[in-house]
Write a protein that holds these residues in place. Sequence first.
Motif, PDB file in Angstrom:
ATOM      1  N   GLY A  62       0.831  -1.190   0.000  1.00  9.43           N
ATOM      2  CA  GLY A  62       0.000   0.000   0.000  1.00  9.43           C
ATOM      3  C   GLY A  62       0.864   1.237   0.000  1.00  9.43           C
ATOM      4  O   GLY A  62       2.045   1.188   0.346  1.00  9.43           O
ATOM      5  N   ASN A  63       0.289   2.367  -0.409  1.00  8.56           N
ATOM      6  CA  ASN A  63       1.054   3.605  -0.446  1.00  8.56           C
ATOM      7  C   ASN A  63       0.192   4.785  -0.017  1.00  8.56           C
ATOM      8  O   ASN A  63      -1.043   4.735  -0.069  1.00  8.56           O
ATOM      9  N   ILE A  64       0.861   5.835   0.415  1.00  7.75           N
ATOM     10  CA  ILE A  64       0.217   7.091   0.793  1.00  7.75           C
ATOM     11  C   ILE A  64       1.135   8.227   0.352  1.00  7.75           C
ATOM     12  O   ILE A  64       2.366   8.088   0.381  1.00  7.75           O
ATOM     13  N   GLY A  65       0.545   9.324  -0.104  1.00  5.21           N
ATOM     14  CA  GLY A  65       1.376  10.421  -0.558  1.00  5.21           C
ATOM     15  C   GLY A  65       0.550  11.597  -1.019  1.00  5.21           C
ATOM     16  O   GLY A  65      -0.568  11.820  -0.553  1.00  5.21           O
ATOM     17  N   GLY A  66       1.108  12.343  -1.955  1.00  2.00           N
ATOM     18  CA  GLY A  66       0.425  13.525  -2.457  1.00  2.00           C
ATOM     19  C   GLY A  66       1.073  14.015  -3.726  1.00  2.00           C
ATOM     20  O   GLY A  66       2.048  13.427  -4.221  1.00  2.00           O
ATOM     21  N   LYS A  87      -6.916  27.564 -16.221  1.00  5.15           N
ATOM     22  CA  LYS A  87      -5.784  26.725 -15.823  1.00  5.15           C
ATOM     23  C   LYS A  87      -5.901  26.373 -14.346  1.00  5.15           C
ATOM     24  O   LYS A  87      -6.262  27.209 -13.528  1.00  5.15           O
ATOM     25  N   PHE A  88      -5.575  25.109 -14.039  1.00  7.88           N
ATOM     26  CA  PHE A  88      -5.637  24.617 -12.668  1.00  7.88           C
ATOM     27  C   PHE A  88      -4.275  24.102 -12.231  1.00  7.88           C
ATOM     28  O   PHE A  88      -3.537  23.501 -13.016  1.00  7.88           O
ATOM     29  N   GLN A  89      -3.950  24.314 -10.970  1.00  8.59           N
ATOM     30  CA  GLN A  89      -2.856  23.638 -10.278  1.00  8.59           C
ATOM     31  C   GLN A  89      -3.392  23.281  -8.900  1.00  8.59           C
ATOM     32  O   GLN A  89      -3.497  24.144  -8.030  1.00  8.59           O
ATOM     33  N   VAL A  90      -3.737  21.997  -8.712  1.00  7.14           N
ATOM     34  CA  VAL A  90      -4.466  21.575  -7.527  1.00  7.14           C
ATOM     35  C   VAL A  90      -3.622  20.585  -6.718  1.00  7.14           C
ATOM     36  O   VAL A  90      -3.327  19.476  -7.185  1.00  7.14           O
ATOM     37  N   PRO A  91      -3.201  20.937  -5.495  1.00  9.72           N
ATOM     38  CA  PRO A  91      -2.530  19.953  -4.632  1.00  9.72           C
ATOM     39  C   PRO A  91      -3.535  18.908  -4.151  1.00  9.72           C
ATOM     40  O   PRO A  91      -4.714  19.217  -3.950  1.00  9.72           O
ATOM     41  N   PHE A  92      -3.077  17.667  -3.972  1.00  7.96           N
ATOM     42  CA  PHE A  92      -3.989  16.609  -3.562  1.00  7.96           C
ATOM     43  C   PHE A  92      -3.271  15.552  -2.736  1.00  7.96           C
ATOM     44  O   PHE A  92      -2.050  15.417  -2.789  1.00  7.96           O
ATOM     45  N   GLY A  93      -4.056  14.813  -1.968  1.00 13.00           N
ATOM     46  CA  GLY A  93      -3.571  13.649  -1.255  1.00 13.00           C
ATOM     47  C   GLY A  93      -3.998  12.386  -1.975  1.00 13.00           C
ATOM     48  O   GLY A  93      -4.956  12.383  -2.750  1.00 13.00           O
ATOM     49  N   THR A  94      -3.294  11.293  -1.732  1.00 16.22           N
ATOM     50  CA  THR A  94      -3.603  10.042  -2.414  1.00 16.22           C
ATOM     51  C   THR A  94      -3.249   8.838  -1.547  1.00 16.22           C
ATOM     52  O   THR A  94      -2.294   8.881  -0.764  1.00 16.22           O
ATOM     53  N   ALA A 128      -7.582   9.706  -5.334  1.00 12.38           N
ATOM     54  CA  ALA A 128      -7.073  11.070  -5.182  1.00 12.38           C
ATOM     55  C   ALA A 128      -8.196  12.017  -4.769  1.00 12.38           C
ATOM     56  O   ALA A 128      -9.376  11.692  -4.877  1.00 12.38           O
ATOM     57  N   SER A 129      -7.797  13.216  -4.322  1.00 11.87           N
ATOM     58  CA  SER A 129      -8.751  14.182  -3.769  1.00 11.87           C
ATOM     59  C   SER A 129      -8.804  15.468  -4.584  1.00 11.87           C
ATOM     60  O   SER A 129      -8.922  16.553  -4.027  1.00 11.87           O
ATOM     61  N   MET A 159     -10.569  14.804 -10.329  1.00 11.67           N
ATOM     62  CA  MET A 159      -9.864  13.550 -10.601  1.00 11.67           C
ATOM     63  C   MET A 159      -9.908  12.717  -9.328  1.00 11.67           C
ATOM     64  O   MET A 159      -9.292  13.070  -8.329  1.00 11.67           O
ATOM     65  N   ARG A 160     -10.637  11.622  -9.359  1.00  7.26           N
ATOM     66  CA  ARG A 160     -10.835  10.787  -8.183  1.00  7.26           C
ATOM     67  C   ARG A 160      -9.959   9.540  -8.174  1.00  7.26           C
ATOM     68  O   ARG A 160      -9.691   8.983  -7.105  1.00  7.26           O
ATOM     69  N   GLU A 161      -9.540   9.059  -9.336  1.00  4.46           N
ATOM     70  CA  GLU A 161      -8.714   7.854  -9.401  1.00  4.46           C
ATOM     71  C   GLU A 161      -7.643   8.014 -10.474  1.00  4.46           C
ATOM     72  O   GLU A 161      -7.851   8.700 -11.473  1.00  4.46           O
TER      73      GLU A 161
END
Length: 205
Positions: free
Chosen positions: A46-50, A69-76, A101-102, A125-127
């Motif tokens: 398993g993994n966790i990150g961003g 234009k978008f620049q979106v930080p996310f967790g995953t 993803a979030s 973007m969810r996956e």
Amino acid sequence: MKKIVLATAVLALSAFSASAADLAVKAPPMAAPFAVYNWTGFYIGGNIGGGVASSDHLDPDCFTCADTKFQVPFGTVGVGVGYNFQFGHTVLGVEGDFNWASVDKTKLRALDDGSFEAGTTQFRMREFATLRARGGLAIDSTFVYVTAGVAFAHVQNTTLQGVAFSPFTLNMQASEDKWKAGLAVGGGVEFALSQNWTLKANTSI
């Protein structure tokens, strides 16, 4: 036209399959450090990150006459499987992962003069998933590698446009919901914590 770029950094914990030779019949009196590590075998983990998802919503046909234009930080978080084969100090392998993803961002659209019109653009973007080859150098329990392959992202975009026809406003909508493919390249380092557990950190774009 939509252009999507993902940059991610993840921390992953993996379990390697044990062969019959790894199973002791009788426990020794004292636990000794494990022998020189062999990276050959299947693994799951398993993994966790961003990361940061960059998306350019271009409008050459002037549906809204504005680019966004978008620049979106996310967790995953995600899961992955793979296989390694070691010969000498060289390790080659293949791995795949699936991640949640979030990414969910909505913007007012900006016109060329910097003003705003009656409309919004949403980027979701969810996956996303990757399938990559990797190779590198193993020095005992440390494996330094590079990786390259394909990435797939589930992208959902919605554009809402309001057009005034006094005294009414006509609302128009354009949307897409599809998986998009691209390249994935990166690198990382992996450490063997025991004969059956590893911890790795990697980044990709």
